[in-house]
Write an enzyme that holds these catalytic residues in place. Structure first.
Site, PDB file in Angstrom:
ATOM      1  CE  LYS A  71     -36.972 -10.964 -30.189  1.00  0.00           C
ATOM      2  NZ  LYS A  71     -36.613 -10.100 -29.091  1.00  0.00           N
TER       3      LYS A  71
ATOM      4  CG  ASN B  65     -40.940 -23.324 -28.361  1.00  0.00           C
ATOM      5  OD1 ASN B  65     -41.495 -22.507 -28.937  1.00  0.00           O
ATOM      6  ND2 ASN B  65     -40.095 -24.041 -29.127  1.00  0.00           N
TER       7      ASN B  65
ATOM      8  CE1 TYR C 129     -40.157 -11.875 -32.073  1.00  0.00           C
ATOM      9  CE2 TYR C 129     -39.702 -14.306 -32.551  1.00  0.00           C
ATOM     10  CZ  TYR C 129     -39.636 -13.200 -31.615  1.00  0.00           C
ATOM     11  OH  TYR C 129     -39.370 -13.405 -30.448  1.00  0.00           O
TER      12      TYR C 129
ATOM     13  CG  LEU D  58     -35.128  -9.368 -20.124  1.00  0.00           C
ATOM     14  CD1 LEU D  58     -35.730  -9.934 -18.751  1.00  0.00           C
ATOM     15  CD2 LEU D  58     -34.361 -10.717 -20.846  1.00  0.00           C
TER      16      LEU D  58
ATOM     17  N   PRO E  93     -61.748 -44.269  19.157  1.00  0.00           N
ATOM     18  CG  PRO E  93     -62.219 -42.511  20.562  1.00  0.00           C
ATOM     19  CD  PRO E  93     -62.447 -43.018  19.397  1.00  0.00           C
ATOM     20  N   GLY E  94     -60.530 -46.812  21.269  1.00  0.00           N
ATOM     21  CA  GLY E  94     -60.627 -48.396  21.406  1.00  0.00           C
ATOM     22  C   GLY E  94     -60.544 -49.239  20.576  1.00  0.00           C
TER      23      GLY E  94
END
Length: 370
Positions: A108, A133, A104, A54, A282-283
């Site tokens: 490759k 990509n 590049y 890689l 409450p209630g």
């Protein structure tokens, strides 16, 4: 197995190492990167049963470094394998740029040709991936990934620049890449002719990517979740979240508070309704209404109370006693007026889901005591 991974600290390498370390603990990972003692490459090439190559150069200071990093190191790696007559399978991370006439791409392509020659001469199984990509968590922003740059900058309130929003991008997600590489390791690469590829690709314009990422940021205000049924949107959203600043993981919600308690909207979706948090003192009794089509689910997670129902036009009342000690979902059917009363001495907390986002123009809510 002994797995040699060059570029182990890079974007793809880091994700691959993390997955193999978690899901394949019986594998020994031989990690090689720029910081690794070069002498270890010799040992690694002798011991390897599979090679993920890689490592590469894509943003050098000098153009000559393209060939040195992408061809030269590949040559060095193959020479080292030859030294020990190690013809184990080898995977190469190449690029779709290999088809283009630029420094590049040329470097490759040279690395690919070198590896093909090596495979023919030594009988090694050669797996060359021309990646488009790649995006996902841990990708370096402002380097060679537009998605990483956009996610990082938008998440951190930094400016972005889009020269041509109509440019069409071909993307592959890092998890799909890693899954493919592990399939290759286990003898099942996805081959297309002499090359291999990730089966799951996505096509989207640069402008659409930016629009999605801005919508992710705005979702903290609108509470609207992205359309996660779209595989690409789901992957982009996960990627975006990985670029949030470490002091920005949380965000406040608007609490509608009165003497009865509070009601707070949490999440909204375009097709799956919304989730809210209701706190009753409450209630206190809340509700006392019914719906034609709107339906809900109540889940009391703290405190204790009762949910009452009465079918429209009838007198019989049905009661469901609920408690945070025993989590139980109660469906609120249409055509029944209903309420919820806190029977305890402390606040009662209820998670409420409704099948549609509230629309003030068409509330579908009619007051009627149970």
């Amino acid at each position: 197995m002994n797995i040699l991974i060059t570029g182990a600290n890079g974007f793809i390498g880091k994700n691959l190492v993390a997955e193999l370390s978690s899901s394949r603990p019986d594998y020994t990972l031989l990690r090689y990167d720029m910081e690794t003692d070069p002498a270890l490459l010799d040992d690694f090439c002798r011991e390897a049963n599979f090679v993920f190559h890689l490592a590469g150069v894509n943003r050098p200071k000098e153009q000559s470094e393209f060939m040195e990093g992408n061809f030269g190191f590949t040559s060095k790696l193959l020479d080292c394998l030859k030294k020990y007559n190690n013809s184990c399978p080898i995977m190469l991370a190449s690029s779709i740029q290999a088809e283009l006439d630029n420094p590049y791409g040329a470097s490759k392509k040279a690395g690919e040709d070198l590896l093909f020659d090596y495979g023919r001469e030594n009988g090694a199984d050669v797996l060359i991936y021309r990646f488009p990509n790649v995006f996902g968590k841990w990708c370096r922003p402002n380097y060679n990934s537009a998605v990483a740059t956009f996610c990082n900058n938008i998440a951190n309130d930094l400016p972005i620049k889009v020269n041509d929003p109509s440019v069409m991008m071909t993307l592959v997600y890092i998890d799909d890449v890693v899954n493919e590489l592990i399939s290759a390791l286990e003898g099942n690469p996805n081959r297309e002719g002499e090359f291999c590829k990730v089966a799951v690709e996505h096509r989207i314009t640069l402008g659409e990517i930016v629009d999605h990422i801005y919508s992710f940021r705005e979702s903290r205000n609108s509470l609207q979740l992205p359309n996660l049924s779209d595989p690409l949107v789901k992957k982009l959203y996960s990627t975006y979240l990985s670029y949030l600043p470490v002091d920005g993981f949380s965000y406040p919600l608007k609490m509608n508070v009165d003497n009865r308690g509070s009601f707070t909207e949490f999440l909204k979706t375009p097709d799956r309704g919304q989730v809210s948090i209701n706190i009753s003192k409450p209630g206190i009794t809340k509700g006392q209404h019914w719906h034609h089509t709107k339906n809900e689910k109540f889940l009391v997670v703290s405190g204790r109370g009762v949910i009452r129902f009465r079918k429209i036009g009838e007198e019989k009342v049905y009661e469901y006693f609920v408690s945070g000690d025993k989590l139980e979902v109660v469906d609120i059917p249409v055509g029944y007026t209903h309420n919820i009363e806190n029977l305890g001495d402390e606040d009662m907390v209820t998670v409420m889901w409704v099948n549609e986002v509230f629309d003030a123009e068409r509330p579908d809510t009619y007051f009627l005591p149970v």
